[in-house]
Design a protein around this motif. Sequence first.
Motif, mmCIF file in Angstrom:
data_model
loop_
_atom_site.group_PDB
_atom_site.id
_atom_site.type_symbol
_atom_site.label_atom_id
_atom_site.label_comp_id
_atom_site.label_asym_id
_atom_site.label_seq_id
_atom_site.Cartn_x
_atom_site.Cartn_y
_atom_site.Cartn_z
ATOM 1 N N GLU A 185 2.189 -10.254 8.146
ATOM 2 C CA GLU A 185 1.444 -8.989 8.004
ATOM 3 C C GLU A 185 -0.056 -9.244 8.064
ATOM 4 O O GLU A 185 -0.785 -8.561 8.786
ATOM 5 C CB GLU A 185 1.803 -8.318 6.665
ATOM 6 C CG GLU A 185 3.167 -7.658 6.692
ATOM 7 C CD GLU A 185 3.600 -7.118 5.325
ATOM 8 O OE1 GLU A 185 4.494 -6.275 5.292
ATOM 9 O OE2 GLU A 185 3.035 -7.556 4.288
ATOM 10 N N SER B 12 -2.675 -8.157 11.218
ATOM 11 C CA SER B 12 -3.760 -7.227 10.931
ATOM 12 C C SER B 12 -5.105 -7.909 11.204
ATOM 13 O O SER B 12 -6.038 -7.277 11.730
ATOM 14 C CB SER B 12 -3.565 -6.681 9.525
ATOM 15 O OG SER B 12 -4.558 -6.977 8.691
ATOM 16 N N GLU C 19 5.281 -5.980 13.163
ATOM 17 C CA GLU C 19 3.834 -5.914 12.906
ATOM 18 C C GLU C 19 3.044 -5.690 14.197
ATOM 19 O O GLU C 19 2.021 -5.015 14.191
ATOM 20 C CB GLU C 19 3.364 -7.174 12.170
ATOM 21 C CG GLU C 19 3.916 -7.295 10.768
ATOM 22 C CD GLU C 19 3.707 -6.031 9.923
ATOM 23 O OE1 GLU C 19 2.561 -5.590 9.762
ATOM 24 O OE2 GLU C 19 4.713 -5.468 9.426
#
Length: 253
Positions: A70, A74, A132
Amino acid sequence: MDIKDKVIVITGAGGGLGRAMALQLAKQGAKLALVDLGNDALQVTLDQVVALDANAKTYNADVSNETSVESTFSQIAEDFNGIDGLINNAGILRDGLLLKAKDGDVVSKMSLEQFQSVIDVNLTGVFLCGREAALQMIKYKRQGVIINMSSVARQGNMGQTNYSASKAGVVAMTVTWARELGRYGIRVGAIAPGVIRTAMTDAMKPEMRERLEKMKPVGRLGTPEEIAHTAKYIFENDFFTGRVIEIDGGLAM
Ligand code: NAP
């Protein structure tokens, strides 16, 4: 998709196929986020793509760890202002027979750890990175492409209960995601390579390699560049989704 200037993430980018795909995409002008466990091999891939003038960065992450995946995706989206493509390539082997018996007695069996470790990286890792990547594509409004690495072993192969199960699961997720993510303009495909010439196959006994070569109508092992060419095809062909390309020289297992 026109690969030029697209942001493409490659997991397992330090490995034989990951590096070949990074080099292919660098030549097409892609911006590359190279993900691996943080080994020296990842740095070698980075040096080689930078020598081709690619805009690239490395990220150390374990694809089987949710928090790590994650935060990495990001961070990549923040660094490159979005994500357009993912090659879900990181994978491991822990081969062994389900059971081995001698004179009527079972002498060994595949341990749960041996089974689970392969599922964790090859299946859970593909799930987490695919999820993701799709999340960031939707967030940044990109009509992206996800490529999952399967294997011809997905049909079942001696000594590969764990690996075959993971690679069959990868194809099932590919079809599911193509259906679910099509509405966001995201395409998803899979590549199922046969035996490809890498450091692993170079280390084989010559007679074993010869036997494998004879099993194929093309009479040789595949090259990492031939797999990279297949990935390029999937990125570029906007009518391709929900399918798996077997690229194996006609190998019958
Ligand atoms: P490879 O040379 O072993 O490369 C795999 C890379 O993934 C390595 O750099 C490895 O790092 C990394 N990795 C392993 N576990 C990871 C994790 N938990 N998180 C992040 N990175 C991780 O393998 P390859 O031959 O290039 O194969 C690439 C993909 O193609 C795999 O999915 C494989 O199953 C599939 N495939 C390969 C062949 C073939 O003949 N080569 C055939 C069919 C399918 P470490 O080296 O540090 O472990």
